[in-house]
Design an enzyme around this catalytic site. Structure first.
Site, PDB file in Angstrom:
ATOM      1  N   ASN A  45      47.452  47.379  76.142  1.00  0.00           N
ATOM      2  CA  ASN A  45      46.530  46.889  75.104  1.00  0.00           C
ATOM      3  C   ASN A  45      47.317  46.496  73.857  1.00  0.00           C
ATOM      4  OD1 ASN A  45      46.959  49.717  74.846  1.00  0.00           O
ATOM      5  ND2 ASN A  45      45.163  49.961  73.557  1.00  0.00           N
ATOM      6  N   GLU A  58      43.954  45.907  80.793  1.00  0.00           N
ATOM      7  CA  GLU A  58      43.558  45.330  82.083  1.00  0.00           C
ATOM      8  C   GLU A  58      43.532  43.812  82.009  1.00  0.00           C
ATOM      9  OE1 GLU A  58      42.113  47.699  80.350  1.00  0.00           O
ATOM     10  OE2 GLU A  58      40.934  49.060  81.593  1.00  0.00           O
TER      11      GLU A  58
HETATM   12  N1  THU Z   1      41.227  49.695  75.901  1.00  0.00           N
HETATM   13  C1  THU Z   1      41.881  49.166  76.972  1.00  0.00           C
HETATM   14  O1  THU Z   1      42.999  48.668  76.850  1.00  0.00           O
HETATM   15  N2  THU Z   1      41.262  49.209  78.164  1.00  0.00           N
HETATM   16  C2  THU Z   1      40.015  49.730  78.358  1.00  0.00           C
HETATM   17  O2  THU Z   1      39.442  49.525  79.402  1.00  0.00           O
HETATM   18  C3  THU Z   1      39.405  50.535  77.316  1.00  0.00           C
HETATM   19  C4  THU Z   1      39.908  50.266  75.943  1.00  0.00           C
HETATM   20  C5  THU Z   1      41.890  49.628  74.595  1.00  0.00           C
HETATM   21  C6  THU Z   1      41.236  48.680  73.633  1.00  0.00           C
HETATM   22  C7  THU Z   1      41.670  49.264  72.312  1.00  0.00           C
HETATM   23  O3  THU Z   1      42.962  48.767  72.005  1.00  0.00           O
HETATM   24  C8  THU Z   1      41.777  50.746  72.577  1.00  0.00           C
HETATM   25  O4  THU Z   1      41.850  50.898  73.990  1.00  0.00           O
HETATM   26  C9  THU Z   1      40.591  51.551  72.065  1.00  0.00           C
HETATM   27  O5  THU Z   1      39.392  50.998  72.460  1.00  0.00           O
END
Ligand code: THU
Length: 136
Positions: A45, A58
């Protein structure tokens, strides 16, 4: 899945998680996507000072793989601190490339917390088949 392949996927997801850029949420996520041809594409992320511009691990992994010419996927391993599962937007993006994709969620230690499919994560989904083939 063979142990060697599994270890490769989990390692890639945990490694990507280490590269997460999450200075705002402090919630690091890593993902590793296995293509039908046996390649692994990872993503982390990436957040932004303009909060809505951040992207989930993802989707980074999917866009990374698709950008390299892949459209068929077998499995994705998502690594989160506490076994948090893919968000709704990511479920939709994964669904675009097949509802039968196996989704593994692992925790920060690499232990499996959940094994499921996109079909189960996104019931009654809207997808490519819902659109007419030829549009003006
Ligand atoms: N996040 C992801 O990368 N994948 C997910 O499926 C859930 C949330 C990230 C987005 C953001 O950077 C952090 O987790 C908190 O929401």
């Amino acid at each position: 899945m063979k142990a060697e392949r599994w270890n490769q996927l989990v390692k890639a997801a945990l490694r990507a998680r280490q590269h997460a850029y999450a200075p705002y949420s402090h919630y690091a996520v890593g993902a590793a996507l296995l293509t039908a041809s046996g390649e692994v594409y990872a993503g982390a992320n990436v957040e932004n000072a303009v909060y809505p511009l951040g992207l989930c691990a993802e989707r980074v992994a999917v866009f990374n793989a698709v950008s390299e010419g892949h459209r068929e996927f077998e499995a994705i391993v998502v690594a989160t601190e506490n076994g948090g599962t893919p968000c709704g937007a990511c479920r939709q993006v994964l669904a675009e490339f097949g509802l039968d994709l196996t989704v593994f969620v692992v925790n920060a230690q690499g232990d499996v917390v959940l094994e499921t499919t996109v079909r189960d994560l996104l019931p009654a989904s809207f997808g490519p088949d819902d659109l007419p083939e030829k549009r003006p």
